[in-house]
Design a protein around this motif. Structure first.
Motif, PDB file in Angstrom:
ATOM      1  N   VAL A   1       0.848  -1.213   0.000  1.00 20.63           N
ATOM      2  CA  VAL A   1       0.000   0.000   0.000  1.00 20.63           C
ATOM      3  C   VAL A   1       0.874   1.251   0.000  1.00 20.63           C
ATOM      4  CG1 VAL A   1      -1.682   1.311   1.344  1.00 20.63           C
ATOM      5  CG2 VAL A   1      -1.943  -1.165   1.111  1.00 20.63           C
ATOM      6  N   ALA A   2       1.916   1.240   0.836  1.00 23.98           N
ATOM      7  CA  ALA A   2       2.812   2.401   0.899  1.00 23.98           C
ATOM      8  C   ALA A   2       3.488   2.643  -0.451  1.00 23.98           C
ATOM      9  CB  ALA A   2       3.865   2.186   1.987  1.00 23.98           C
TER      10      ALA A   2
ATOM     11  N   LEU B   1       4.241   5.806  -5.403  1.00 22.22           N
ATOM     12  CA  LEU B   1       4.395   5.900  -6.856  1.00 22.22           C
ATOM     13  C   LEU B   1       3.303   6.745  -7.505  1.00 22.22           C
ATOM     14  CD1 LEU B   1       5.589   2.274  -7.695  1.00 22.22           C
ATOM     15  CD2 LEU B   1       6.925   4.373  -7.748  1.00 22.22           C
ATOM     16  N   LYS B   2       2.200   7.000  -6.760  1.00 21.54           N
ATOM     17  CA  LYS B   2       1.159   7.882  -7.279  1.00 21.54           C
ATOM     18  C   LYS B   2       1.350   9.324  -6.820  1.00 21.54           C
ATOM     19  CE  LYS B   2      -2.569   4.569  -8.056  1.00 21.54           C
ATOM     20  NZ  LYS B   2      -3.966   4.185  -7.734  1.00 21.54           N
ATOM     21  N   SER B   3       2.331   9.538  -5.930  1.00 18.27           N
ATOM     22  CA  SER B   3       2.603  10.896  -5.468  1.00 18.27           C
ATOM     23  C   SER B   3       3.371  11.672  -6.539  1.00 18.27           C
ATOM     24  CB  SER B   3       3.414  10.850  -4.172  1.00 18.27           C
ATOM     25  OG  SER B   3       4.719  10.354  -4.430  1.00 18.27           O
ATOM     26  N   GLU B   4       3.594  12.957  -6.290  1.00 20.12           N
ATOM     27  CA  GLU B   4       4.321  13.779  -7.257  1.00 20.12           C
ATOM     28  C   GLU B   4       5.745  13.255  -7.472  1.00 20.12           C
ATOM     29  OE1 GLU B   4       5.553  18.485  -7.879  1.00 20.12           O
ATOM     30  OE2 GLU B   4       4.056  17.914  -6.403  1.00 20.12           O
ATOM     31  N   THR B   5       6.404  12.890  -6.357  1.00 20.94           N
ATOM     32  CA  THR B   5       7.759  12.343  -6.468  1.00 20.94           C
ATOM     33  C   THR B   5       7.745  11.008  -7.206  1.00 20.94           C
ATOM     34  OG1 THR B   5       8.350  13.408  -4.367  1.00 20.94           O
ATOM     35  CG2 THR B   5       9.800  11.671  -5.162  1.00 20.94           C
TER      36      THR B   5
ATOM     37  N   ALA C   1       7.362  11.524 -10.844  1.00 16.83           N
ATOM     38  CA  ALA C   1       8.637  11.972 -11.417  1.00 16.83           C
ATOM     39  C   ALA C   1       9.587  10.797 -11.608  1.00 16.83           C
ATOM     40  CB  ALA C   1       9.260  13.031 -10.510  1.00 16.83           C
ATOM     41  N   MET C   2       9.569   9.872 -10.640  1.00 19.22           N
ATOM     42  CA  MET C   2      10.431   8.688 -10.761  1.00 19.22           C
ATOM     43  C   MET C   2       9.983   7.806 -11.926  1.00 19.22           C
ATOM     44  SD  MET C   2      11.314   5.922  -7.774  1.00 19.22           S
ATOM     45  CE  MET C   2      11.902   7.236  -6.706  1.00 19.22           C
ATOM     46  N   ARG C   3       8.678   7.653 -12.070  1.00 14.14           N
ATOM     47  CA  ARG C   3       8.171   6.835 -13.188  1.00 14.14           C
ATOM     48  C   ARG C   3       8.495   7.489 -14.520  1.00 14.14           C
ATOM     49  NH1 ARG C   3       2.089   6.154 -11.144  1.00 14.14           N
ATOM     50  NH2 ARG C   3       1.795   5.124 -13.150  1.00 14.14           N
ATOM     51  N   ALA C   4       8.421   8.817 -14.576  1.00 15.69           N
ATOM     52  CA  ALA C   4       8.769   9.523 -15.812  1.00 15.69           C
ATOM     53  C   ALA C   4      10.258   9.361 -16.125  1.00 15.69           C
ATOM     54  CB  ALA C   4       8.421  11.002 -15.672  1.00 15.69           C
ATOM     55  N   THR C   5      11.084   9.332 -15.088  1.00 20.16           N
ATOM     56  CA  THR C   5      12.528   9.154 -15.285  1.00 20.16           C
ATOM     57  C   THR C   5      12.820   7.811 -15.951  1.00 20.16           C
ATOM     58  OG1 THR C   5      13.040  10.543 -13.380  1.00 20.16           O
ATOM     59  CG2 THR C   5      14.741   8.992 -14.088  1.00 20.16           C
ATOM     60  N   GLY C   6      12.155   6.768 -15.469  1.00 16.95           N
ATOM     61  CA  GLY C   6      12.395   5.448 -16.046  1.00 16.95           C
ATOM     62  C   GLY C   6      11.782   5.291 -17.427  1.00 16.95           C
TER      63      GLY C   6
ATOM     64  N   LEU D   1      -1.523  -0.596  -9.231  1.00 18.05           N
ATOM     65  CA  LEU D   1      -1.847  -1.475  -8.106  1.00 18.05           C
ATOM     66  C   LEU D   1      -1.771  -2.936  -8.522  1.00 18.05           C
ATOM     67  CD1 LEU D   1      -2.896  -1.999  -5.246  1.00 18.05           C
ATOM     68  CD2 LEU D   1      -5.229  -1.704  -6.122  1.00 18.05           C
ATOM     69  N   LEU D   2      -2.346  -3.270  -9.672  1.00 18.92           N
ATOM     70  CA  LEU D   2      -2.313  -4.662 -10.141  1.00 18.92           C
ATOM     71  C   LEU D   2      -0.886  -5.110 -10.438  1.00 18.92           C
ATOM     72  CD1 LEU D   2      -5.432  -4.753 -12.499  1.00 18.92           C
ATOM     73  CD2 LEU D   2      -5.159  -5.918 -10.307  1.00 18.92           C
ATOM     74  N   ALA D   3      -0.065  -4.208 -10.967  1.00 22.89           N
ATOM     75  CA  ALA D   3       1.316  -4.571 -11.283  1.00 22.89           C
ATOM     76  C   ALA D   3       2.090  -4.920 -10.018  1.00 22.89           C
ATOM     77  CB  ALA D   3       2.001  -3.414 -12.013  1.00 22.89           C
ATOM     78  N   ILE D   4       1.834  -4.186  -8.930  1.00 21.82           N
ATOM     79  CA  ILE D   4       2.549  -4.473  -7.676  1.00 21.82           C
ATOM     80  C   ILE D   4       1.962  -5.713  -7.000  1.00 21.82           C
ATOM     81  CG2 ILE D   4       3.172  -3.522  -5.424  1.00 21.82           C
ATOM     82  CD1 ILE D   4       3.164  -0.769  -6.661  1.00 21.82           C
ATOM     83  N   ILE D   5       0.642  -5.883  -7.095  1.00 23.78           N
ATOM     84  CA  ILE D   5       0.040  -7.118  -6.574  1.00 23.78           C
ATOM     85  C   ILE D   5       0.614  -8.330  -7.323  1.00 23.78           C
ATOM     86  CG2 ILE D   5      -2.121  -8.438  -6.478  1.00 23.78           C
ATOM     87  CD1 ILE D   5      -3.574  -5.860  -5.840  1.00 23.78           C
ATOM     88  N   ALA D   6       0.862  -8.162  -8.619  1.00 26.59           N
ATOM     89  CA  ALA D   6       1.442  -9.257  -9.412  1.00 26.59           C
ATOM     90  C   ALA D   6       2.789  -9.685  -8.845  1.00 26.59           C
ATOM     91  CB  ALA D   6       1.585  -8.825 -10.869  1.00 26.59           C
ATOM     92  N   CYS D   7       3.563  -8.732  -8.349  1.00 28.26           N
ATOM     93  CA  CYS D   7       4.861  -9.074  -7.738  1.00 28.26           C
ATOM     94  C   CYS D   7       4.653  -9.961  -6.514  1.00 28.26           C
ATOM     95  CB  CYS D   7       5.604  -7.806  -7.336  1.00 28.26           C
ATOM     96  SG  CYS D   7       6.045  -6.724  -8.695  1.00 28.26           S
ATOM     97  N   LEU D   8       3.662  -9.593  -5.680  1.00 30.85           N
ATOM     98  CA  LEU D   8       3.366 -10.381  -4.481  1.00 30.85           C
ATOM     99  C   LEU D   8       2.910 -11.783  -4.855  1.00 30.85           C
ATOM    100  CD1 LEU D   8       2.832 -10.601  -1.395  1.00 30.85           C
ATOM    101  CD2 LEU D   8       0.583  -9.616  -1.822  1.00 30.85           C
ATOM    102  N   VAL D   9       1.982 -11.860  -5.795  1.00 32.16           N
ATOM    103  CA  VAL D   9       1.470 -13.163  -6.227  1.00 32.16           C
ATOM    104  C   VAL D   9       2.593 -14.000  -6.847  1.00 32.16           C
ATOM    105  CG1 VAL D   9      -0.112 -14.309  -7.825  1.00 32.16           C
ATOM    106  CG2 VAL D   9      -0.861 -12.290  -6.563  1.00 32.16           C
ATOM    107  N   GLY D  10       3.420 -13.370  -7.671  1.00 32.00           N
ATOM    108  CA  GLY D  10       4.511 -14.093  -8.316  1.00 32.00           C
ATOM    109  C   GLY D  10       5.491 -14.660  -7.314  1.00 32.00           C
TER     110      GLY D  10
END
Length: 298
Positions: A147-148, A153-157, A160-165, A236-245
């Motif tokens: 959740v954190a 990743l939905k915050s402004e910072t 910006a990190m997602r845009a960097t990648g 959210l689904l992409a991060i849940i996928a990490c947990l499930v994987g």
């Protein structure tokens, strides 16, 4: 497979879900191939185990482990963005250095935590078997981190990190300090991996300097395998996928090693790991081929 082995596999999977979250940040968000995790995982275990046997509060020791992992990530990112060392090579250099640093921290190749107070010790007072309470505790931790991570990743910072990648040049044109975003992202990534190493050492009752070998493979397999099984339409689904994987990966290994008709034994762990990683890589391409064929037929 017995109930204890089943719950033990889930427990390990939930710990490695934290590794998958870290790999997701570096590999998917920042597009940064990072082998530092093979060193930051045992670094987290080494720091927390050394502090716990010295009488430090286990929660404080765990926090120190996360901080140490973050520092390792910062060093890798700094070598990349400031010294212009190729990202993969920078992470390999940090990983190699961490082997010696972990030995320095522990003073010996391994530290036993049997009989020491850990963050899991309070669970012993609960009127449930340890093989039930421990996975439940790690599930709560994994959900809190998930959740954190989504909120960040939905915050402004985080944006910006997602845009960097996604497109560094475009991000810089928008006034984003891509160097700062890479350093912050790598610190968070390796902090999460070190947290996993600390929890793994406390659940297994020991920290060992070699416990990080192959962690990056497990992390990548969890991320790629989870994406193959769970839709990743949203963050959210992409991060849940990490947990499930991560959980399914450990269950698959446990099932393979406990299936008598296959005849595999504990020493075949690396063989099973390699086969599962290969399947995780091939499965998305296979799904795409099947979908394309279906559309062609219809």
């Amino acid at each position: 497979m017995s109930q204890i082995a089943f719950l033990g596999a889930i427990e390990t999977g939930l710990i490695f879900a934290l590794v998958a979250f870290g790999v997701f940040l570096s590999f998917r968000i920042l597009d940064f191939p990072d082998l530092t995790v093979d060193g930051s995982f045992p670094l987290g275990a080494a720091v927390s185990a050394t502090m716990i046997v010295s009488g430090v509060n286990p929660w404080l020791a765990t926090a120190a482990a996360v901080f140490a992992g973050g520092i390792a990530g910062v060093i890798t990112a700094w070598m990349n963005v400031r010294l212009q060392i190729l990202n993969l090579l920078a992470s390999i250099l940090t990983m190699i250095a961490l082997y010696s640093i972990n030995l320095r921290i522990m003073g010996k190749p391994n530290i036993a935590l049997l009989g020491e107070n850990t963050i899991l010790t309070p669970l012993e007072s609960i009127d449930l078997p340890y093989y039930v309470t421990t996975p439940l505790a790690f599930f709560v931790i994994a959900i809190i981190v998930l959740v954190a991570l989504v909120y960040f990743l939905k915050s402004e910072t985080g944006l910006a990190m997602r845009a960097t990648g996604a497109n560094g040049r475009m991000a810089r044109a928008q006034g984003i300090s891509t160097s700062s975003m890479i350093i912050l992202g790598m610190a968070l990534s390796n902090g999460l991996v070190a947290l996993a190493g600390s929890l793994f050492a406390q659940s297994q009752g020991a920290a060992d300097v070699t416990m990080g070998v192959g962690v990056i493979v497990v992390g990548l397999a969890s991320v790629i395998g989870g994406e193959a099984l769970v839709s990743t339409r949203t963050l959210l689904l992409a991060i849940i996928a990490c947990l499930v994987g991560a959980v399914l990966y450990r269950l698959a290994i446990a099932l393979a090693l406990n299936a008598d008709f296959i005849g595999l034994q504990a020493q075949d762990l690396n063989l099973v790991t390699a086969a599962l990683v290969a399947m995780a890589i091939v499965l998305p391409r296979f799904k795409t081929t099947v979908k394309s064929s279906s559309r062609g037929v219809s």
